[in-house]
Design an enzyme around this catalytic site. Sequence first.
Site, PDB file in Angstrom:
ATOM      1  N   ILE A 138     -26.966 -12.605 -79.227  1.00 16.51           N
ATOM      2  CA  ILE A 138     -26.599 -13.713 -78.350  1.00 16.51           C
ATOM      3  C   ILE A 138     -26.800 -15.033 -79.112  1.00 16.51           C
ATOM      4  O   ILE A 138     -27.879 -15.281 -79.639  1.00 16.51           O
ATOM      5  CB  ILE A 138     -27.469 -13.718 -77.079  1.00 16.51           C
ATOM      6  CG1 ILE A 138     -27.274 -12.428 -76.284  1.00 16.51           C
ATOM      7  CG2 ILE A 138     -27.140 -14.928 -76.210  1.00 16.51           C
ATOM      8  CD1 ILE A 138     -28.198 -12.297 -75.083  1.00 16.51           C
ATOM      9  N   LYS A 207     -40.094 -15.992 -78.599  1.00 14.91           N
ATOM     10  CA  LYS A 207     -38.721 -16.464 -78.428  1.00 14.91           C
ATOM     11  C   LYS A 207     -38.662 -17.712 -77.554  1.00 14.91           C
ATOM     12  O   LYS A 207     -37.922 -18.654 -77.847  1.00 14.91           O
ATOM     13  CB  LYS A 207     -37.872 -15.344 -77.824  1.00 14.91           C
ATOM     14  CG  LYS A 207     -37.739 -14.127 -78.729  1.00 14.91           C
ATOM     15  CD  LYS A 207     -37.131 -12.938 -78.000  1.00 14.91           C
ATOM     16  CE  LYS A 207     -37.059 -11.704 -78.888  1.00 14.91           C
ATOM     17  NZ  LYS A 207     -36.591 -10.509 -78.158  1.00 14.91           N
TER      18      LYS A 207
END
Length: 433
Positions: A138, A207
């Site tokens: 992504i 993340k």
Amino acid sequence: MTEPFKIAIAGLGTVGQGVVDIIQSNADLIAARTGRRVELVAVSSANKAKARSVDISAYQWVDDARELASLPDVDCVIELIGGEDGIAHELTEQALENGKHVVTANKAMVARHGLKLAQKAEYKSVALKYEAAVAGGIPAIKTLKQGLAANNIRSVFGILNGTCNFILSEMGLSGRAFDDVLSEAQAKGYAEADPTFDIDGIDTAHKLCILSALAFGIKPDLDNVLENTRGIRGISSLDLKIADELGYKIKLLGQAHQDEHGNISQSVAPCFVKKSVPLASVDGSFNAVFFDADHADQIVNIGRGAGAGPTASAVVADIMDVMRGDVGTVFAVPASQYKDASYMDDHSDEAQYYIHLAVEDKPGVMANISSAMSVEGLSIDELIQRHYHVDGPVSVVMTTHKSTRNAVNAVLNKLNKMDNITAVTSVFKILKI
């Protein structure tokens, strides 16, 4: 066509082999789209004799990956070893110091050392790229750095760990226990033999730390995220069953928000998500990243968040950006402009909550619960009381009206002291979008 762009790869695990495969099979495509040919000249990994899915016989083998940083004919080092410190960090620092570009998929290193590495890269006028560090294939990093570059970001949040999403999805569908589904995830390669980083939320925290720094122009502060991180251990199939009955799914979410005063909130926790919200439909090992921007409004990216193909694809896309001359800043603005974050008091922020209690089936229990809640100004939105088991305590499940976490904690402290409350089984925040 200009001189070939020469790279060296450190780490030939699943992702490293995927990168080699793309470079070998799509060499002409890469050249056509960048105006240069990419040439893999050297590789390094822990075990030279290990059987691999790609042929590496044509490339120089280097036993110590750190030596790749000093090879004179290498333009860019691809760091795929992983780990916050150790060889990965040493290799990256030395490669940047030697004026070589670096592409990495190492979320732990970027989250912990990203600012110092960015300062070194920008001082040396070389690239440090890390698209593959967040959400696999992504393009979450590019969305923030490029697609939403003209926007102030209000929030970034989503499902950032495919292992946890697979486990929760399977538990919800099948009613199986956590440990059983975790074993299946390990058998399918979604979870490591030691799944701690995934199921305790640490992978998601890494993340989120990177996304938050990019979104809000703050120094990466991994410690702050970890202080507000809770994983999925202890979530029962019963909680998922009740959630379904109430019209929700449980998802492990990384969330970062900025208020109108510039204060930041960062957290990782399982949340209740309404089935009508698109995020709830993202199941299995898929990831989803949502962005809320002042002009572009809400943007969502959904896709495979891990695996050889998606992650290697992101790595090679970064290599191609460097080949086109995209050096730029490592984060959204130059590292010298990054500021320390001012944080919200998350416990004073209002939200709805799901509370699951195990109580003795005796008169007066509900009156005691209501009394404790009334004192703290916490009111019930929806209530379920059922015998989910023939023997043992009764499950009392409630969703609250909006309240602060401070008020919820105060109620829970009172309930924990009551003799007829067997346990506070679980508490989840209900996501508001």
